[in-house]
Design an enzyme around this catalytic site. Structure first.
Site, PDB file in Angstrom:
ATOM      1  N   GLY A   3      46.861  40.811  37.254  1.00 27.97           N
ATOM      2  CA  GLY A   3      45.715  41.856  37.047  1.00 27.97           C
ATOM      3  C   GLY A   3      44.975  42.052  38.316  1.00 27.97           C
ATOM      4  N   CYS A   4      44.144  43.455  37.937  1.00 31.83           N
ATOM      5  CA  CYS A   4      43.428  43.821  39.110  1.00 31.83           C
ATOM      6  C   CYS A   4      42.381  42.930  39.739  1.00 31.83           C
ATOM      7  CB  CYS A   4      42.931  45.201  39.072  1.00 31.83           C
ATOM      8  SG  CYS A   4      41.834  45.408  37.521  1.00 31.83           S
ATOM      9  N   TYR A   5      41.301  42.414  38.717  1.00 28.08           N
ATOM     10  CA  TYR A   5      40.261  41.716  38.884  1.00 28.08           C
ATOM     11  C   TYR A   5      40.775  40.334  39.300  1.00 28.08           C
ATOM     12  CZ  TYR A   5      37.230  45.423  36.627  1.00 28.08           C
ATOM     13  OH  TYR A   5      36.807  46.612  36.373  1.00 28.08           O
ATOM     14  N   PHE A  27      38.857  45.727  47.321  1.00 29.91           N
ATOM     15  CA  PHE A  27      40.419  46.098  47.491  1.00 29.91           C
ATOM     16  C   PHE A  27      40.552  47.243  46.450  1.00 29.91           C
ATOM     17  CE2 PHE A  27      39.889  42.660  44.354  1.00 29.91           C
ATOM     18  CZ  PHE A  27      40.714  43.331  43.453  1.00 29.91           C
TER      19      PHE A  27
END
Length: 325
Positions: free
Chosen positions: A115-117, A286
């Site tokens: 996942g991104c987080y 990011f």
């Protein structure tokens, strides 16, 4: 034979980004279904079994359904959804997570894109927990703000569509403290307890800033910001997608721009310390569509197909702006 890649869900935010990043490459072929066949289970099943690697850019339930359609043993799968990130039999697709992870991904038949987080949280926490510098039972609170593209097409519509003028400048969500990324962070960081995770969307298109505050009095005796920084530097030395900001300088004058690495597959980590109060702040910045999604997927794809890692550095083209549609 040049490998054949099928992107199932190539019209979603991540799928569009992956497709654009792969465009123009000659070391692989991309299989695309015509618009009238994209939602056809029969045509999707055929494509899923004809390709060498299937990249699923789908909601969780649809991703599980797509995996069930794969019958041919030689088909390898990368799932960009959260459906398999803690599932047995799937390799977690964060190559820098530990020294052997890239090799595991390269050899895997099933890879779950992170996942991104969690990408930011894990790259900060896992080396420190493994080194014993942050206890596994430390009471952690993770705060993160993402660009609205992290919400997918709904976010793009809300902030770029007809009602964009009324879009909120900041929207904190997940207030029930049950965000679906929490089990992923806990498992892969090696935490004894679930961290408190507070995410938000800002009124900007893409980019994440994630922070984790620590109290030195709750860390092992003698552990300082310098020790934490040194552990991160040792873990990520030579990793082309990870930057570690130097420790020190005029910390109060520094600012973090969540958009600074947009258009790339890189992530920047930082450690800030205040000896007077005994507080430390870990930070990561990011692109939620780069290292947080499509960039990571292409990085894993290249590992699995044995292709050049040069393609994973970016920059890449952003998804279409609805205001220009």
């Amino acid at each position: 034979m040049t490998p054949l890649v099928f992107i199932d869900g190539d019209q979603g935010t991540t799928g569009l980004q992956v497709r654009q990043w792969l465009s123009g490459r000659t070391d692989l072929r991309v299989l695309q279904l015509p618009p009238e066949h994209r939602k056809s289970t029969a045509h999707r099943a055929e494509a899923l079994n004809d390709c060498d690697l299937a990249l699923l850019c789908l909601p969780d339930d649809a991703a599980r359904g797509a995996v069930a359609l794969v019958r041919r043993p030689g088909v390898r799968v990368i799932d960009a959804s959260s459906a398999h990130r803690t599932a047995p039999g799937w390799v977690y697709g964060l190559p820098e997570m530990e020294p052997a992870q890239a090799a595991r991904i390269a050899a895997a038949a099933r890879v779950s894109n992170p996942g991104c987080y969690p990408t930011g949280a894990l790259l900060l926490l896992r080396p420190l927990v493994e080194a014993g510098l942050v206890p596994a039972d430390h009471p952690l609170a993770i705060h993160a703000i993402s660009g609205y593209s992290g919400q997918g097409r709904a976010g793009l519509q809300a902030h770029e569509g007809a009602a964009a003028a009324s879009a909120p400048p900041l929207q904190v969500y997940g207030l029930g403290l049950q965000h679906k990324h929490v089990p992923e962070i806990q498992q892969h960081a090696g935490l004894a307890h679930a961290p408190a995770f507070v995410p938000a969307y800002g009124h900007y298109r893409q980019g994440i800033v994630l922070t984790i505050a620590l109290h030195q009095r709750l860390l092992p005796a003698g552990v300082t910001a310098a020790h934490l920084h040194a552990a991160l530097a040792m873990r990520y030395a030579g990793q082309p997608c990870i930057e570690l900001q130097p420790l020190g300088g005029d910390v109060d004058a520094q600012r973090i721009d969540p958009q600074t690495l947009n258009g790339s597959n890189r992530i920047r980590l930082a450690v800030f310390g205040q000896e007077r109060t005994g507080q430390v702040l870990l930070a990561a910045v990011f692109d939620n569509l780069g290292k947080g999604a499509a960039g990571a997927a292409v990085q894993n794809l290249d590992l699995m197909l044995g292709l050049s890692a040069a393609h994973t550095q970016g920059p890449f083209t952003a998804v279409p702006d609805l205001r220009a549609a």
